[in-house]
Scaffold this motif. Structure first.
Motif, PDB file in Angstrom:
ATOM      1  N   GLY A 174      24.294  49.205  43.299  1.00  0.00           N
ATOM      2  CA  GLY A 174      23.445  48.103  43.721  1.00  0.00           C
ATOM      3  C   GLY A 174      23.584  46.866  42.859  1.00  0.00           C
ATOM      4  N   VAL A 175      24.797  46.576  42.451  1.00  0.00           N
ATOM      5  CA  VAL A 175      25.049  45.401  41.598  1.00  0.00           C
ATOM      6  C   VAL A 175      26.188  44.591  42.204  1.00  0.00           C
ATOM      7  CG1 VAL A 175      24.280  46.565  39.479  1.00  0.00           C
ATOM      8  CG2 VAL A 175      26.708  46.691  40.171  1.00  0.00           C
ATOM      9  N   ARG A 176      26.394  43.436  41.594  1.00  0.00           N
ATOM     10  CA  ARG A 176      27.520  42.591  41.994  1.00  0.00           C
ATOM     11  C   ARG A 176      28.416  42.416  40.775  1.00  0.00           C
ATOM     12  NH1 ARG A 176      28.994  37.395  41.504  1.00  0.00           N
ATOM     13  NH2 ARG A 176      30.332  36.490  43.119  1.00  0.00           N
ATOM     14  N   ALA A 177      29.715  42.546  40.976  1.00  0.00           N
ATOM     15  CA  ALA A 177      30.666  42.399  39.876  1.00  0.00           C
ATOM     16  C   ALA A 177      31.329  41.034  39.927  1.00  0.00           C
ATOM     17  CB  ALA A 177      31.730  43.491  39.942  1.00  0.00           C
ATOM     18  N   ASP A 178      31.462  40.445  38.750  1.00  0.00           N
ATOM     19  CA  ASP A 178      32.136  39.156  38.635  1.00  0.00           C
ATOM     20  C   ASP A 178      33.242  39.305  37.595  1.00  0.00           C
ATOM     21  OD1 ASP A 178      32.718  36.405  38.901  1.00  0.00           O
ATOM     22  OD2 ASP A 178      31.533  35.984  37.098  1.00  0.00           O
ATOM     23  N   ALA A 179      34.474  39.156  38.023  1.00  0.00           N
ATOM     24  CA  ALA A 179      35.612  39.348  37.120  1.00  0.00           C
ATOM     25  C   ALA A 179      36.132  38.009  36.613  1.00  0.00           C
ATOM     26  CB  ALA A 179      36.724  40.103  37.828  1.00  0.00           C
ATOM     27  N   GLU A 180      36.373  37.955  35.320  1.00  0.00           N
ATOM     28  CA  GLU A 180      36.977  36.764  34.730  1.00  0.00           C
ATOM     29  C   GLU A 180      38.391  36.597  35.279  1.00  0.00           C
ATOM     30  OE1 GLU A 180      38.409  35.225  30.292  1.00  0.00           O
ATOM     31  OE2 GLU A 180      37.013  36.907  30.462  1.00  0.00           O
ATOM     32  N   GLU A 181      38.801  35.363  35.414  1.00  0.00           N
ATOM     33  CA  GLU A 181      40.131  35.094  35.957  1.00  0.00           C
ATOM     34  C   GLU A 181      41.201  35.829  35.151  1.00  0.00           C
ATOM     35  OE1 GLU A 181      43.097  31.346  37.045  1.00  0.00           O
ATOM     36  OE2 GLU A 181      41.088  30.972  36.247  1.00  0.00           O
ATOM     37  N   GLY A 182      42.012  36.547  35.831  1.00  0.00           N
ATOM     38  CA  GLY A 182      43.117  37.274  35.198  1.00  0.00           C
ATOM     39  C   GLY A 182      42.778  38.693  34.780  1.00  0.00           C
ATOM     40  N   ALA A 183      41.486  39.066  34.786  1.00  0.00           N
ATOM     41  CA  ALA A 183      41.104  40.392  34.295  1.00  0.00           C
ATOM     42  C   ALA A 183      41.610  41.500  35.221  1.00  0.00           C
ATOM     43  CB  ALA A 183      39.592  40.477  34.141  1.00  0.00           C
ATOM     44  N   LEU A 184      41.377  41.336  36.514  1.00  0.00           N
ATOM     45  CA  LEU A 184      41.797  42.381  37.463  1.00  0.00           C
ATOM     46  C   LEU A 184      43.316  42.445  37.575  1.00  0.00           C
ATOM     47  CD1 LEU A 184      39.162  41.996  40.332  1.00  0.00           C
ATOM     48  CD2 LEU A 184      39.068  43.365  38.239  1.00  0.00           C
ATOM     49  N   SER A 185      43.938  41.285  37.523  1.00  0.00           N
ATOM     50  CA  SER A 185      45.396  41.249  37.567  1.00  0.00           C
ATOM     51  C   SER A 185      45.987  41.962  36.353  1.00  0.00           C
ATOM     52  CB  SER A 185      45.879  39.797  37.623  1.00  0.00           C
ATOM     53  OG  SER A 185      47.285  39.732  37.611  1.00  0.00           O
ATOM     54  N   TYR A 186      45.348  41.761  35.207  1.00  0.00           N
ATOM     55  CA  TYR A 186      45.822  42.424  33.982  1.00  0.00           C
ATOM     56  C   TYR A 186      45.689  43.942  34.110  1.00  0.00           C
ATOM     57  CZ  TYR A 186      46.364  43.772  29.126  1.00  0.00           C
ATOM     58  OH  TYR A 186      46.813  44.371  27.975  1.00  0.00           O
ATOM     59  N   MET A 187      44.566  44.385  34.628  1.00  0.00           N
ATOM     60  CA  MET A 187      44.348  45.824  34.809  1.00  0.00           C
ATOM     61  C   MET A 187      45.383  46.415  35.759  1.00  0.00           C
ATOM     62  SD  MET A 187      40.212  46.092  35.091  1.00  0.00           S
ATOM     63  CE  MET A 187      40.305  47.789  35.640  1.00  0.00           C
ATOM     64  N   ALA A 188      45.666  45.696  36.834  1.00  0.00           N
ATOM     65  CA  ALA A 188      46.637  46.179  37.824  1.00  0.00           C
ATOM     66  C   ALA A 188      48.022  46.325  37.212  1.00  0.00           C
ATOM     67  CB  ALA A 188      46.684  45.229  39.016  1.00  0.00           C
ATOM     68  N   SER A 189      48.336  45.425  36.301  1.00  0.00           N
ATOM     69  CA  SER A 189      49.638  45.477  35.637  1.00  0.00           C
ATOM     70  C   SER A 189      49.661  46.528  34.543  1.00  0.00           C
ATOM     71  CB  SER A 189      49.973  44.103  35.054  1.00  0.00           C
ATOM     72  OG  SER A 189      51.186  44.132  34.356  1.00  0.00           O
ATOM     73  N   ALA A 190      48.568  46.594  33.772  1.00  0.00           N
ATOM     74  CA  ALA A 190      48.537  47.469  32.595  1.00  0.00           C
ATOM     75  C   ALA A 190      48.400  48.939  32.928  1.00  0.00           C
ATOM     76  CB  ALA A 190      47.400  47.054  31.665  1.00  0.00           C
ATOM     77  N   CYS A 191      48.019  49.269  34.153  1.00  0.00           N
ATOM     78  CA  CYS A 191      47.883  50.687  34.498  1.00  0.00           C
ATOM     79  C   CYS A 191      49.241  51.365  34.627  1.00  0.00           C
ATOM     80  CB  CYS A 191      47.072  50.864  35.772  1.00  0.00           C
ATOM     81  SG  CYS A 191      47.925  50.387  37.298  1.00  0.00           S
ATOM     82  N   GLY A 192      50.304  50.584  34.600  1.00  0.00           N
ATOM     83  CA  GLY A 192      51.647  51.167  34.608  1.00  0.00           C
ATOM     84  C   GLY A 192      52.007  51.888  35.885  1.00  0.00           C
ATOM     85  N   GLY A 193      51.416  51.465  37.025  1.00  0.00           N
ATOM     86  CA  GLY A 193      51.752  52.098  38.295  1.00  0.00           C
ATOM     87  C   GLY A 193      51.015  53.399  38.540  1.00  0.00           C
ATOM     88  N   ASP A 194      50.004  53.706  37.723  1.00  0.00           N
ATOM     89  CA  ASP A 194      49.231  54.935  37.861  1.00  0.00           C
ATOM     90  C   ASP A 194      47.820  54.564  38.315  1.00  0.00           C
ATOM     91  OD1 ASP A 194      47.702  57.240  37.505  1.00  0.00           O
ATOM     92  OD2 ASP A 194      48.848  57.892  35.757  1.00  0.00           O
ATOM     93  N   LEU A 195      47.515  54.813  39.600  1.00  0.00           N
ATOM     94  CA  LEU A 195      46.203  54.427  40.125  1.00  0.00           C
ATOM     95  C   LEU A 195      45.071  55.198  39.468  1.00  0.00           C
ATOM     96  CD1 LEU A 195      46.748  53.914  43.963  1.00  0.00           C
ATOM     97  CD2 LEU A 195      46.739  52.250  42.117  1.00  0.00           C
ATOM     98  N   ARG A 196      45.342  56.410  39.025  1.00  0.00           N
ATOM     99  CA  ARG A 196      44.303  57.173  38.343  1.00  0.00           C
ATOM    100  C   ARG A 196      43.869  56.461  37.062  1.00  0.00           C
ATOM    101  NH1 ARG A 196      46.970  61.373  38.000  1.00  0.00           N
ATOM    102  NH2 ARG A 196      46.402  62.354  39.961  1.00  0.00           N
ATOM    103  N   LYS A 197      44.837  55.907  36.343  1.00  0.00           N
ATOM    104  CA  LYS A 197      44.508  55.161  35.123  1.00  0.00           C
ATOM    105  C   LYS A 197      43.697  53.919  35.455  1.00  0.00           C
ATOM    106  CE  LYS A 197      48.378  56.608  32.188  1.00  0.00           C
ATOM    107  NZ  LYS A 197      49.586  56.157  31.449  1.00  0.00           N
TER     108      LYS A 197
END
Length: 419
Positions: A174-197
């Motif tokens: 029941g909340v709203r998330a606000d991501a800083e610019e570049g945060a989600l993109s960084y996570m997508a890159s840093a997970c190394g292709g592993d969606l579980r991570k």
């Protein structure tokens, strides 16, 4: 009961599986097989967190066979016998769909215990592995199965999954998330292709947030929860050999940027010794006679690295990698020795010519009686005489490479040896 976010969001249909469009996209072969309901024996090969188990679950839902799951890291022959004992009983009247995770950890006997039941169709095997199946799975299993490779998840696909995860967590909490610019993109890159991570990192961010208001996902927090997570490495697995191969091929291809990249990945994974050994191989095999001084130079860099240890070792090893990537290349000596070895292994040998043999005596005069011509007694320190065994007369193993150094040597010897 607690369930990880990755498990809660595990896709239940093929359309929800991210990143495997090459085999699961509309009209693709694996999708057509699954939709037909006629499931053959399958082997899913690819990195962890790419959807292998998820697709196996989806297949199980589309069959009327009993689903049995085994993980080869913990399963024993007794577990296999337990699965087999259910065949032709009311527990599995239509046979068994066996999902065997990490099949590479089963030994030959364990894998062979499945053969009879795979062959007669009573067990349909879906096996997954993170290792190259042609190396880790025995041929008898391979010949009865179809292999599908699951690719490492792209950054774009990972970002889709992260956004799906955020939407789920927003609704659940029941909340709203606000991501800083570049945060989600960084996570997508840093997970190394592993969606579980990626899902694990996202879950940690929400767990650390104040869920009474807006959840702020900062770039700093994203970096904190994903640190070093992009590393895929197993010293006994494919990643080890893939990185070493990529390092050598990048240096051979004269790309210093790629050479630095793959060396960095090896060093960051803590495998400095493998990097040192491969750099020495590259010096001899790929730079070779185009710049023969490279061999003692790289040896000195390797010695310095082993004396210094990390993190300082990165400096001499980086010097060696970049120097070789920007050096002229020649594999002429490598081809020469491999050509000679090939003939030796075929039995093409023969005794050395009599004038090259040891006279088994210390008498200088006896050596002369063999007919050996001492090259240093002749102009240019060379004299024409045969050196190969008679059976190999005329064999050619070495060709001068098209580089400045070897071409200079070629011109020198052509002048000396001209009739």
């Amino acid at each position: 009961m607690y369930q990880p976010l990755a498990e809660l969001l595990r896709p239940t249909s093929l359309d929800e599986v991210f990143g495997q469009a090459h085999i699961l996209g509309p009209g693709c072969i694996l999708r057509r097989i699954i939709e037909s309901g006629n499931i053959p024996n399958l082997i899913f090969y690819g990195p962890s967190g790419t959807g292998k188990t998820t697709v196996a679950n989806i297949i199980a839902e589309k069959t009327n066979r009993k689903l049995c799951r085994l993980n080869a890291t913990t399963a024993s022959t007794a577990d296999i016998k337990e699965v087999v004992s259910q065949l032709d009983t009311f527990l599995a009247p239509n046979g068994v769909l066996l999902y065997l995770d990490e099949i590479q950890y089963f030994n030959k006997k364990q894998q062979q215990s499945l053969l009879e039941h795979i062959e007669n169709g009573k067990i349909t095997l879906i096996a997954s592995t993170t290792e190259n199946p042609y190396f880790s799975i025995f041929n008898a299993i391979l010949s009865r199965s179809t292999i599908f490779e699951f690719k490492q998840i792209t950054k774009e696909a990972a970002l889709q999954a992260i956004n799906r995860g955020i939407a789920f967590l927003e609704e659940r909490n029941g909340v709203r998330a606000d991501a800083e610019e570049g945060a989600l993109s960084y996570m997508a890159s840093a997970c190394g292709g592993d969606l579980r991570k990626a899902m694990n990192a996202l879950e940690v961010l929400f767990a650390a947030a104040d869920l009474s208001g807006e959840v702020r996902i900062s770039l700093a927090d994203a970096k904190a929860v994903t640190q070093r997570s992009a590393m895929r490495y197993d010293r006994e697995g494919d990643a080890h050999y893939d990185l070493l191969s990529a390092l050598q091929k990048s240096i051979r291809g004269s790309d210093p940027d790629a050479a630095a990249h793959y060396l960095a990945r090896l060093l960051e994974a803590g495998d400095m010794l493998s990097a040192c050994r491969r750099l020495m191989v590259i010096a001899c095999e790929d730079v070779g006679l185009a710049y023969p001084q490279i061999i003692p130079i790289v040896k000195a860099c390797v010695d310095a690295a082993t004396m210094l240890g990390m993190p300082e070792a990165r400096i001499p090893l980086g010097d060696a990698a970049v120097l070789m990537a920007t050096s002229p290349k020649s594999n002429s000596a490598y081809l020469a020795i491999d050509g000679a070895l090939a003939d030796v292994r075929k039995g093409k040998t023969g005794a050395p010519p009599r004038h090259l043999q040891n006279v088994h005596a210390d008498s200088y005069s006896m050596e002369r009686e063999q007919g050996y011509l001492y090259p240093h007694d002749f102009p240019g320190h060379w004299v024409r005489q045969s050196y190969l065994p008679e059976e190999l007369t005329g064999a050619k193993y070495y060709e001068y490479g098209p580089n400045k150094l070897e071409q200079a040597a070629k011109r020198y010897w052509e002048e000396i040896k001209k009739p």
